[in-house]
Scaffold this motif. Sequence first.
Motif, PDB file in Angstrom:
ATOM      1  N   ASN A  30       0.824  -1.216   0.000  1.00 43.43           N
ATOM      2  CA  ASN A  30       0.000   0.000   0.000  1.00 43.43           C
ATOM      3  C   ASN A  30       0.855   1.262   0.000  1.00 43.43           C
ATOM      4  OD1 ASN A  30       0.910  -0.088   2.609  1.00 43.43           O
ATOM      5  ND2 ASN A  30      -1.065   0.326   3.567  1.00 43.43           N
ATOM      6  N   LEU A  31       2.176   1.104  -0.068  1.00 45.93           N
ATOM      7  CA  LEU A  31       3.052   2.269  -0.200  1.00 45.93           C
ATOM      8  C   LEU A  31       3.235   2.676  -1.653  1.00 45.93           C
ATOM      9  CD1 LEU A  31       5.887   1.740   2.417  1.00 45.93           C
ATOM     10  CD2 LEU A  31       3.902   3.234   2.518  1.00 45.93           C
ATOM     11  N   THR A  33       1.369  12.137  -7.926  1.00 44.54           N
ATOM     12  CA  THR A  33       2.186  13.127  -7.235  1.00 44.54           C
ATOM     13  C   THR A  33       1.507  14.491  -7.192  1.00 44.54           C
ATOM     14  OG1 THR A  33       3.373  13.715  -9.267  1.00 44.54           O
ATOM     15  CG2 THR A  33       4.365  12.024  -7.863  1.00 44.54           C
ATOM     16  N   LEU A  34       1.926  15.273  -6.212  1.00 43.65           N
ATOM     17  CA  LEU A  34       1.618  16.699  -6.137  1.00 43.65           C
ATOM     18  C   LEU A  34       2.945  17.433  -6.249  1.00 43.65           C
ATOM     19  CD1 LEU A  34      -0.859  16.745  -3.091  1.00 43.65           C
ATOM     20  CD2 LEU A  34      -1.394  16.427  -5.511  1.00 43.65           C
ATOM     21  N   LEU A  63       1.718  10.971  -3.128  1.00 39.67           N
ATOM     22  CA  LEU A  63       0.590  10.867  -2.206  1.00 39.67           C
ATOM     23  C   LEU A  63       0.302   9.392  -1.931  1.00 39.67           C
ATOM     24  CD1 LEU A  63      -1.858  12.024  -0.663  1.00 39.67           C
ATOM     25  CD2 LEU A  63      -3.107  11.985  -2.848  1.00 39.67           C
ATOM     26  N   LEU A  64       0.341   9.018  -0.656  1.00 37.48           N
ATOM     27  CA  LEU A  64       0.059   7.644  -0.243  1.00 37.48           C
ATOM     28  C   LEU A  64      -1.184   7.638   0.635  1.00 37.48           C
ATOM     29  CD1 LEU A  64       3.672   6.494   0.731  1.00 37.48           C
ATOM     30  CD2 LEU A  64       2.535   6.285  -1.490  1.00 37.48           C
ATOM     31  N   LEU A  65      -2.270   7.089   0.119  1.00 40.42           N
ATOM     32  CA  LEU A  65      -3.492   7.002   0.904  1.00 40.42           C
ATOM     33  C   LEU A  65      -3.392   5.832   1.874  1.00 40.42           C
ATOM     34  CD1 LEU A  65      -6.219   7.689  -1.807  1.00 40.42           C
ATOM     35  CD2 LEU A  65      -5.155   9.306  -0.229  1.00 40.42           C
ATOM     36  N   THR A  66      -3.871   6.040   3.078  1.00 40.01           N
ATOM     37  CA  THR A  66      -3.844   4.998   4.102  1.00 40.01           C
ATOM     38  C   THR A  66      -5.204   4.311   4.166  1.00 40.01           C
ATOM     39  OG1 THR A  66      -4.461   6.695   5.697  1.00 40.01           O
ATOM     40  CG2 THR A  66      -2.113   6.218   5.494  1.00 40.01           C
ATOM     41  N   LYS A  67      -5.266   3.235   4.950  1.00 41.73           N
ATOM     42  CA  LYS A  67      -6.544   2.542   5.129  1.00 41.73           C
ATOM     43  C   LYS A  67      -7.558   3.458   5.810  1.00 41.73           C
ATOM     44  CE  LYS A  67      -4.154  -1.853   5.649  1.00 41.73           C
ATOM     45  NZ  LYS A  67      -3.669  -2.830   6.641  1.00 41.73           N
ATOM     46  N   ASP A  68      -7.071   4.283   6.715  1.00 39.10           N
ATOM     47  CA  ASP A  68      -7.934   5.215   7.444  1.00 39.10           C
ATOM     48  C   ASP A  68      -8.098   6.490   6.618  1.00 39.10           C
ATOM     49  OD1 ASP A  68      -9.120   7.040   9.158  1.00 39.10           O
ATOM     50  OD2 ASP A  68      -7.923   6.444  10.890  1.00 39.10           O
ATOM     51  N   PRO A  69      -9.322   6.836   6.206  1.00 38.09           N
ATOM     52  CA  PRO A  69      -9.516   8.040   5.392  1.00 38.09           C
ATOM     53  C   PRO A  69      -9.222   9.347   6.136  1.00 38.09           C
ATOM     54  CG  PRO A  69     -11.636   7.099   6.010  1.00 38.09           C
ATOM     55  CD  PRO A  69     -10.592   6.122   6.451  1.00 38.09           C
ATOM     56  N   LYS A  70      -8.962   9.251   7.425  1.00 34.01           N
ATOM     57  CA  LYS A  70      -8.656  10.449   8.213  1.00 34.01           C
ATOM     58  C   LYS A  70      -7.159  10.716   8.294  1.00 34.01           C
ATOM     59  CE  LYS A  70     -12.845  10.062  10.962  1.00 34.01           C
ATOM     60  NZ  LYS A  70     -13.429   9.965  12.318  1.00 34.01           N
TER      61      LYS A  70
END
Length: 200
Positions: free
Chosen positions: A25-26, A105-106, A119-126
């Motif tokens: 997930n990275l 990327t940003l 940008l790496l989104l995590t399991k937690d949307p927060k």
Amino acid sequence: MVLAWALPVLSLLPLLDAQDPACANLTAMPITNATLERISGKWFYIASVLQEPSYNRESRQIQADFFYFTPNMTEDKILLREYQTIRGQCIYNSSYLEVQRENGTLSKHLSDGKHFAYLLLTKDPKTYMFSFFPEDEKNRGLSFYADKQDVTEEQLREFYDALRCMGLQETDILYTDGKKDLCGPLEQQHEEERKRNQES
């Protein structure tokens, strides 16, 4: 927020090929409108491990940091309004980030050129993370953001796991401290000004 932007990198995939599946997930995913909606709003810079020398120096000066992302999805830009407490002073900056949808990327234009962050989104949307120089063992870095200053152990665990996947050390983590924030009054002033402008 110079520390959040690194020079262009090719891909996270070579770094992750032979690693634990938990590290998968990275991988920076293509950015969609849903992604931009997820990261819009107010965020707090919580912690980072940044090995690149200039980013490391800057991160050491930041006592507290929060910011607002306002995406423009048609132009692939994000308005960044940032409130940093540095050396006992509130510093406010407003700028635009460019969105590179395909490679996740940003980017931001600074005096020394264009800087990129994955940008790496995590399991937690927060929460979410930015990755820097993933192919460069000496300059590799990771920063962690949340929608509240106080984060849970569970939220931090995903950050810690990601650090291990990247070969970074928990002992090198620099944390911010929301109790040292001095930008609350300025943020409130800006919000009141925005409301007045919308009403007029």
